[in-house]
Design a protein around this motif. Structure first.
Motif, PDB file in Angstrom:
ATOM      1  N   GLN A   1       0.842  -1.211   0.000  1.00 52.12           N
ATOM      2  CA  GLN A   1       0.000   0.000   0.000  1.00 52.12           C
ATOM      3  C   GLN A   1       0.876   1.261   0.000  1.00 52.12           C
ATOM      4  OE1 GLN A   1      -0.934   1.894   3.228  1.00 52.12           O
ATOM      5  NE2 GLN A   1      -2.046   3.327   1.933  1.00 52.12           N
ATOM      6  N   GLN A   2       1.964   1.221   0.774  1.00 54.85           N
ATOM      7  CA  GLN A   2       2.851   2.393   0.837  1.00 54.85           C
ATOM      8  C   GLN A   2       3.590   2.609  -0.487  1.00 54.85           C
ATOM      9  OE1 GLN A   2       4.967   1.345   4.381  1.00 54.85           O
ATOM     10  NE2 GLN A   2       3.742   2.684   5.659  1.00 54.85           N
ATOM     11  N   LEU A   3       3.970   1.500  -1.116  1.00 58.57           N
ATOM     12  CA  LEU A   3       4.631   1.651  -2.420  1.00 58.57           C
ATOM     13  C   LEU A   3       3.638   2.167  -3.463  1.00 58.57           C
ATOM     14  CD1 LEU A   3       6.926  -1.520  -2.542  1.00 58.57           C
ATOM     15  CD2 LEU A   3       7.610   0.856  -2.167  1.00 58.57           C
ATOM     16  N   GLY A   4       2.377   1.748  -3.320  1.00 58.45           N
ATOM     17  CA  GLY A   4       1.327   2.268  -4.204  1.00 58.45           C
ATOM     18  C   GLY A   4       1.157   3.761  -4.002  1.00 58.45           C
ATOM     19  N   SER A   5       1.187   4.188  -2.730  1.00 59.09           N
ATOM     20  CA  SER A   5       1.072   5.623  -2.426  1.00 59.09           C
ATOM     21  C   SER A   5       2.256   6.385  -3.002  1.00 59.09           C
ATOM     22  CB  SER A   5       1.058   5.856  -0.906  1.00 59.09           C
ATOM     23  OG  SER A   5      -0.074   5.291  -0.366  1.00 59.09           O
ATOM     24  N   LEU A   6       3.441   5.771  -2.881  1.00 62.54           N
ATOM     25  CA  LEU A   6       4.641   6.426  -3.408  1.00 62.54           C
ATOM     26  C   LEU A   6       4.511   6.623  -4.920  1.00 62.54           C
ATOM     27  CD1 LEU A   6       7.549   7.460  -3.079  1.00 62.54           C
ATOM     28  CD2 LEU A   6       8.337   5.090  -3.254  1.00 62.54           C
ATOM     29  N   THR A   7       4.010   5.596  -5.602  1.00 59.95           N
ATOM     30  CA  THR A   7       3.811   5.695  -7.052  1.00 59.95           C
ATOM     31  C   THR A   7       2.822   6.819  -7.372  1.00 59.95           C
ATOM     32  OG1 THR A   7       4.246   3.342  -7.277  1.00 59.95           O
ATOM     33  CG2 THR A   7       3.120   4.386  -9.101  1.00 59.95           C
ATOM     34  N   SER A   8       1.744   6.909  -6.590  1.00 61.46           N
ATOM     35  CA  SER A   8       0.757   7.975  -6.811  1.00 61.46           C
ATOM     36  C   SER A   8       1.391   9.351  -6.576  1.00 61.46           C
ATOM     37  CB  SER A   8      -0.427   7.827  -5.846  1.00 61.46           C
ATOM     38  OG  SER A   8      -1.069   6.624  -6.074  1.00 61.46           O
ATOM     39  N   GLN A   9       2.192   9.437  -5.511  1.00 58.71           N
ATOM     40  CA  GLN A   9       2.862  10.720  -5.219  1.00 58.71           C
ATOM     41  C   GLN A   9       3.779  11.115  -6.371  1.00 58.71           C
ATOM     42  OE1 GLN A   9       4.865  10.108  -1.489  1.00 58.71           O
ATOM     43  NE2 GLN A   9       2.936   9.709  -0.440  1.00 58.71           N
ATOM     44  N   LEU A  10       4.501  10.120  -6.910  1.00 56.61           N
ATOM     45  CA  LEU A  10       5.402  10.425  -8.032  1.00 56.61           C
ATOM     46  C   LEU A  10       4.606  10.884  -9.248  1.00 56.61           C
ATOM     47  CD1 LEU A  10       7.957   7.484  -7.639  1.00 56.61           C
ATOM     48  CD2 LEU A  10       8.455   9.918  -7.373  1.00 56.61           C
ATOM     49  N   ASN A  11       3.450  10.253  -9.481  1.00 58.39           N
ATOM     50  CA  ASN A  11       2.603  10.673 -10.604  1.00 58.39           C
ATOM     51  C   ASN A  11       2.079  12.088 -10.394  1.00 58.39           C
ATOM     52  OD1 ASN A  11       2.864   8.427 -12.203  1.00 58.39           O
ATOM     53  ND2 ASN A  11       1.136   7.355 -11.274  1.00 58.39           N
ATOM     54  N   ASN A  12       1.677  12.394  -9.141  1.00 56.48           N
ATOM     55  CA  ASN A  12       1.190  13.748  -8.841  1.00 56.48           C
ATOM     56  C   ASN A  12       2.306  14.770  -9.043  1.00 56.48           C
ATOM     57  OD1 ASN A  12      -1.268  12.723  -8.180  1.00 56.48           O
ATOM     58  ND2 ASN A  12      -0.889  12.682  -5.980  1.00 56.48           N
ATOM     59  N   GLN A  13       3.500  14.405  -8.568  1.00 55.04           N
ATOM     60  CA  GLN A  13       4.634  15.321  -8.694  1.00 55.04           C
ATOM     61  C   GLN A  13       4.986  15.532 -10.162  1.00 55.04           C
ATOM     62  OE1 GLN A  13       5.828  16.976  -6.037  1.00 55.04           O
ATOM     63  NE2 GLN A  13       6.922  18.164  -7.591  1.00 55.04           N
ATOM     64  N   LEU A  14       4.834  14.446 -10.937  1.00 56.17           N
ATOM     65  CA  LEU A  14       5.091  14.517 -12.379  1.00 56.17           C
ATOM     66  C   LEU A  14       4.160  15.553 -13.015  1.00 56.17           C
ATOM     67  CD1 LEU A  14       6.469  13.141 -14.879  1.00 56.17           C
ATOM     68  CD2 LEU A  14       4.559  11.560 -14.923  1.00 56.17           C
ATOM     69  N   GLN A  15       2.893  15.489 -12.648  1.00 53.66           N
ATOM     70  CA  GLN A  15       1.906  16.423 -13.195  1.00 53.66           C
ATOM     71  C   GLN A  15       2.258  17.858 -12.781  1.00 53.66           C
ATOM     72  OE1 GLN A  15      -1.040  15.690 -15.274  1.00 53.66           O
ATOM     73  NE2 GLN A  15      -0.540  17.860 -15.462  1.00 53.66           N
ATOM     74  N   THR A  16       2.622  18.032 -11.513  1.00 56.55           N
ATOM     75  CA  THR A  16       2.969  19.374 -11.003  1.00 56.55           C
ATOM     76  C   THR A  16       4.189  19.919 -11.742  1.00 56.55           C
ATOM     77  OG1 THR A  16       2.177  18.689  -8.847  1.00 56.55           O
ATOM     78  CG2 THR A  16       3.547  20.664  -8.899  1.00 56.55           C
ATOM     79  N   ASP A  17       5.189  19.065 -11.918  1.00 53.37           N
ATOM     80  CA  ASP A  17       6.424  19.507 -12.578  1.00 53.37           C
ATOM     81  C   ASP A  17       6.168  19.875 -14.036  1.00 53.37           C
ATOM     82  OD1 ASP A  17       7.835  19.224 -10.296  1.00 53.37           O
ATOM     83  OD2 ASP A  17       8.908  17.399 -10.860  1.00 53.37           O
ATOM     84  N   VAL A  18       5.318  19.101 -14.703  1.00 53.43           N
ATOM     85  CA  VAL A  18       5.006  19.409 -16.102  1.00 53.43           C
ATOM     86  C   VAL A  18       4.278  20.757 -16.186  1.00 53.43           C
ATOM     87  CG1 VAL A  18       3.511  18.709 -18.029  1.00 53.43           C
ATOM     88  CG2 VAL A  18       5.048  17.046 -16.982  1.00 53.43           C
ATOM     89  N   THR A  19       3.382  20.999 -15.240  1.00 51.51           N
ATOM     90  CA  THR A  19       2.679  22.291 -15.207  1.00 51.51           C
ATOM     91  C   THR A  19       3.692  23.426 -14.999  1.00 51.51           C
ATOM     92  OG1 THR A  19       0.779  21.174 -14.253  1.00 51.51           O
ATOM     93  CG2 THR A  19       0.818  23.574 -14.060  1.00 51.51           C
ATOM     94  N   SER A  20       4.627  23.200 -14.055  1.00 49.21           N
ATOM     95  CA  SER A  20       5.652  24.221 -13.788  1.00 49.21           C
ATOM     96  C   SER A  20       6.509  24.454 -15.026  1.00 49.21           C
ATOM     97  CB  SER A  20       6.565  23.792 -12.641  1.00 49.21           C
ATOM     98  OG  SER A  20       5.811  23.584 -11.491  1.00 49.21           O
ATOM     99  N   ALA A  21       6.870  23.368 -15.717  1.00 44.45           N
ATOM    100  CA  ALA A  21       7.718  23.481 -16.911  1.00 44.45           C
ATOM    101  C   ALA A  21       6.995  24.307 -17.979  1.00 44.45           C
ATOM    102  CB  ALA A  21       8.055  22.096 -17.449  1.00 44.45           C
ATOM    103  N   ASN A  22       5.702  24.044 -18.152  1.00 44.86           N
ATOM    104  CA  ASN A  22       4.935  24.802 -19.154  1.00 44.86           C
ATOM    105  C   ASN A  22       4.884  26.280 -18.791  1.00 44.86           C
ATOM    106  OD1 ASN A  22       4.484  22.607 -20.772  1.00 44.86           O
ATOM    107  ND2 ASN A  22       2.539  22.063 -19.795  1.00 44.86           N
ATOM    108  N   GLN A  23       4.750  26.564 -17.492  1.00 45.16           N
ATOM    109  CA  GLN A  23       4.718  27.966 -17.046  1.00 45.16           C
ATOM    110  C   GLN A  23       6.059  28.635 -17.342  1.00 45.16           C
ATOM    111  OE1 GLN A  23       2.040  29.769 -15.829  1.00 45.16           O
ATOM    112  NE2 GLN A  23       3.533  31.400 -16.213  1.00 45.16           N
ATOM    113  N   LEU A  24       7.134  27.904 -17.107  1.00 44.81           N
ATOM    114  CA  LEU A  24       8.470  28.456 -17.363  1.00 44.81           C
ATOM    115  C   LEU A  24       8.681  28.695 -18.862  1.00 44.81           C
ATOM    116  CD1 LEU A  24      10.512  26.341 -14.804  1.00 44.81           C
ATOM    117  CD2 LEU A  24      10.280  28.840 -14.805  1.00 44.81           C
ATOM    118  N   LEU A  25       8.157  27.793 -19.693  1.00 42.23           N
ATOM    119  CA  LEU A  25       8.268  27.987 -21.146  1.00 42.23           C
ATOM    120  C   LEU A  25       7.570  29.292 -21.550  1.00 42.23           C
ATOM    121  CD1 LEU A  25       7.555  24.336 -22.402  1.00 42.23           C
ATOM    122  CD2 LEU A  25       9.732  25.557 -22.567  1.00 42.23           C
TER     123      LEU A  25
END
Lengths: 470, 313
Positions: free
Chosen positions: A164-188
């Protein structure tokens, strides 16, 4: 005829303006001494145009020709690349540290002395099979059955918890991925906007907009923290940005953006939104998140699932052939199919007499099945690459440890490289208080000298005017 | 190289961070005594430690199994020794009950034999932790039931056990049974302590025969048959006591081996996991000295900067 006193007055005036500009630039540098994104500036000065007189070509003093930003594009490009690499490894390090913590497999002082780890799946696994050994010496003991079922429950819940914790970690990484992509687009968007302002400033003022260049460099480096980028400078001081071979910024236009998409089975990856091309990223936190998730975290999760599946199948296969204290047979010991849902058959938990330890119907003192289940601990499993359960688990732990250890080394190396590059940039672009205080003194003295020149010429003019009036 | 004002500060902070990181690691090792705590500290050592701990845990369990079997064997041995005493007493009675004994004496002997049968049945129904030791795997009920007639004489002793003995693992892949069953007339498998077709032992029936021959005054049958049969029973019991002794010796030897193995595994685990305390303390002292030097240098740099500014004032 020489240039004349009025011309000398002008010369003094221009000199004072120039020294004042020098003071202003020095003040700007001193103000930004602690601004990490600031590149020091210097006042470029030159002699003002000379004039031909009857005594020869005479100088007309000094003039400020521009304010220059001292930067090395080579170093900046290296820093951008190293930012991507550092961020990539740091993101992986954080993810793997979380995975290691989730796994909860530690050596404690007590364990090294007694040889009995007090925590983690390794200990739960040993306890479960040892309990079966004890049960094999007292196969009809209800208390020993309860111990077996209790420790089997502990083993199952540890698998569930880690899964369950590894599943949560995967979800957190996916959420962070989305956040980082949004940040990257803003920087562009920011970079394109700054490109526009820089180009306009150059046309309108015919000078370098140093502070805008600093601001853009900061955005580019922040973008490099998120993903590996390719920066191409243009003649009008704008830059084009490409990510994964797809151009994202061209001059003042954002030509494409990054987009998270599901590559199948919930595997979130990144593509160019307009081009629709999957982006192969090799650096930055975005690639770090993807690679940590699909690499070591997935390997750990897969290893635990395979192990849990093998334990469920092997224990059930033996248990089903046994007989309980009530004579019942064919019951499962574990339910579920992998680490996420492994559980002890609730019917056995409710009534430990139903645990099938005997190999002969009605013979409650027979321990054949309990012993066979206990001996599974030392059995080689083809589904686990010809390893025992413990060996497979220990290998899974070591694999994660190796990944994190390598990542730690990479992070350490990157820190050193970044420190060296930052020092190099600092030696080129950083503000030196000593240097600026020296400049301040130089400009101040020059200003005073020019003022004195003006005063002297003024006195001379007064004297001249006095002759005419007398 | 040109030195910017933040260069020295940043460099010092970086160095001090590095020193602090080392210091934290060393302090952790010094306080826990462990060089390896997490898998990433030393992955290959971690794997060895976990493997060794799993093996050590198994060894501890085998030791527990051996202790359990030793206790069973010890309890069973006491019962078998009682049985041997009973067999000797029965033999003595059979020897004394020759043609010179009167019927009242023979009747007294018969009463003693009846009593011996009861005692033997009681010995054979010995329990250990709630389980009957000599019933094979049918150990949840008394293996022997004594049937008596209205006069109190034993008419039969029924065996309720089976011929399967439970075995437990005392080392990887090595299983051991420590006790015989009560009766085995199949000619194969576990030894029978009371009845075994391979040795001709049938202690209860031979005791009942003696009891009945004493009551009927058939002394010739006693000397011709019962004495011989009882000798077979006695030999069988002696053989089982000897076997049990050998098994206990083997377990003692195995326990010693497991003890050595446990100590060895513990040492191996320790060599993989434990920190070299002396070395760690030395390194810690060095790191602390380096940290103090860095801190003093940082303070000195601050003074230097101030003096330049003061000079320009």
């Amino acid at each position: 005829m020489s240039v004349g006193l009025f011309q000398v007055l002008n010369m003094a005036s221009r000199a004072m303006d120039t020294q004042q500009a020098g003071i202003e630039v020095t003040g700007q540098n001193l103000s930004n001494v602690n601004n990490p994104n600031y590149s020091r500036q210097v006042l470029n000065i030159s002699t003002s145009p000379s004039v031909a007189t009857n005594i020869g070509i005479e100088g007309t003093g000094v003039q400020a020709t521009g304010i220059q930003q001292i930067v090395s594009q080579v170093v900046n490009t290296q820093i951008q690349a190293e930012n991507s690499a550092s961020s990539y490894w740091q993101t992986q390090q954080q993810a793997l540290q979380s995975a290691q913590a989730d796994l909860g497999q530690q050596v404690t002082s007590a364990s090294s002395n007694s040889g009995d780890s007090s925590q983690g799946i390794a200990s739960a696994l040993s306890n479960f099979f040892n309990d079966l050994q004890t049960l094999s010496t007292e196969p009809n003991s209800l208390s020993e059955r309860q111990v077996v079922l209790g420790d089997a429950g502990t083993l199952a819940s540890q698998f569930n918890q880690v899964s369950q914790q590894l599943g949560s970690l995967t979800s957190q990484l996916n959420n962070q991925l989305q956040t980082d992509v949004t940040s990257a687009n803003q920087l562009l968007t920011n970079i394109a906007s700054l490109n526009k302002q820089i180009a306009a400033a150059q046309i309108n003022t015919n000078s370098s907009p140093n502070d805008l260049l600093d601001e853009r460099e900061e955005d580019i480096e922040n973008l490099a923290n998120l993903t590996n980028i390719s920066v191409t400078p243009e003649t009008n001081s704008t830059v084009n940005i490409s990510i994964g071979g797809v151009q994202m910024v061209s001059g003042d236009n954002v030509t494409d953006t990054m987009q998270v998409y599901d590559a199948g089975g919930g595997q979130m990856l990144v593509q160019a939104a307009t081009a629709g091309t999957a982006l192969t990223l090799t650096g930055g936190s975005i690639a770090g998140e993807i690679d940590a998730r699909d690499g070591p975290v997935a390997t750990l999760s897969g290893g635990l699932n395979t192990l849990a599946t093998q334990i469920i199948d092997a224990v059930n296969a033996v248990h089903k052939t046994g007989y309980s204290l009530t004579g019942s047979t064919n019951a499962l010991f574990f339910t579920g199919s992998n680490a996420s849902d492994i559980a002890v058959n609730q019917a056995l938990v409710n009534n430990p007499a139903l645990l099938q330890a005997s190999g002969v119907a009605g013979d409650t003192g027979d321990n054949t099945i309990a012993l066979q289940m206990a001996q599974l601990a030392n059995q080689i499993n083809t589904g686990l690459n010809n390893q025992t359960f413990s060996q497979a688990y220990d290998g899974t732990v070591a694999t994660l440890g190796q990944s994190l250890s390598s990542t730690d080394s990479e992070v350490g190396d990157q820190q050193t490289v970044q420190q060296m590059l930052q020092q190099q940039r600092s030696s080129i672009s950083g503000v030196s208080l000593v240097e600026e205080m020296g400049n301040l003194s130089t400009y101040q003295n020059a200003y005073e000298a020019s003022a004195h020149l003006m005063s002297t010429v003024d006195q001379m003019l007064q004297a001249l005017l006095g002759i005419q009036t007398s | 190289m040109r030195v910017a004002s933040t260069t020295i500060t940043n460099s010092m902070l970086y160095q001090m961070n590095q020193i602090e990181e080392n210091q934290a690691q060393l302090e952790n090792e010094a306080t826990t005594g462990l060089a390896v705590q997490n898998p990433s500290d030393n992955p290959s050592a971690m794997r060895s430690i976990l493997d060794l701990e799993a093996e050590s845990s198994s060894v501890t369990q085998y030791q527990a199994n051996i202790t359990q079997l030793q206790q069973q064997a010890s309890t069973g041995s006491s019962a078998m020794e009682s049985l041997q005493t009973i067999a000797q007493s029965a033999g003595e009675i059979a020897t004394e009950a020759d043609g010179t004994a009167s019927q009242p004496d023979l009747n007294n002997y018969a009463t003693q034999v009846t009593q011996l049968i009861q005692e033997a049945a009681q010995a054979m129904n010995t329990q250990f932790e709630g389980n009957y030791l000599f019933g094979g795997t049918a150990n949840n009920q008394p293996p022997y039931v004594v049937n008596q007639n209205s006069s109190g004489q034993v008419t039969s002793v029924d065996y309720q056990g089976n011929t399967t003995v439970p075995s437990a693992e005392i080392a990887e892949g090595v299983t051991l049974s420590v006790l015989p069953v009560g009766a085995n007339t199949t000619g194969t498998g576990a030894d029978g302590l009371i009845t075994d077709s391979r040795t001709g032992a049938d202690f209860f029936n031979h005791l009942i025969s003696l009891q009945n021959n004493l009551l009927s005054g058939n002394t010739s049958a006693i000397s011709a048959t019962d004495l011989t049969n009882l000798q077979k029973d006695s030999d069988n019991i002696t053989q089982q006591i000897a076997t049990s002794g050998a098994v206990q010796q083997r377990m003692t030897a195995e326990a010693a081996i497991e003890q050595d193995r446990s100590a060895s595994l513990s040492q191996l685990t320790s060599s993989q996991a434990d920190a070299d305390t002396a070395q760690v303390m030395e390194q810690l002292t060095q790191t602390q000295t380096a940290f103090q030097a860095a801190a003093q240098a940082t303070a000195g740099f601050n003074d230097l900067t101030l003096s330049i500014l003061n000079f320009l004032q």
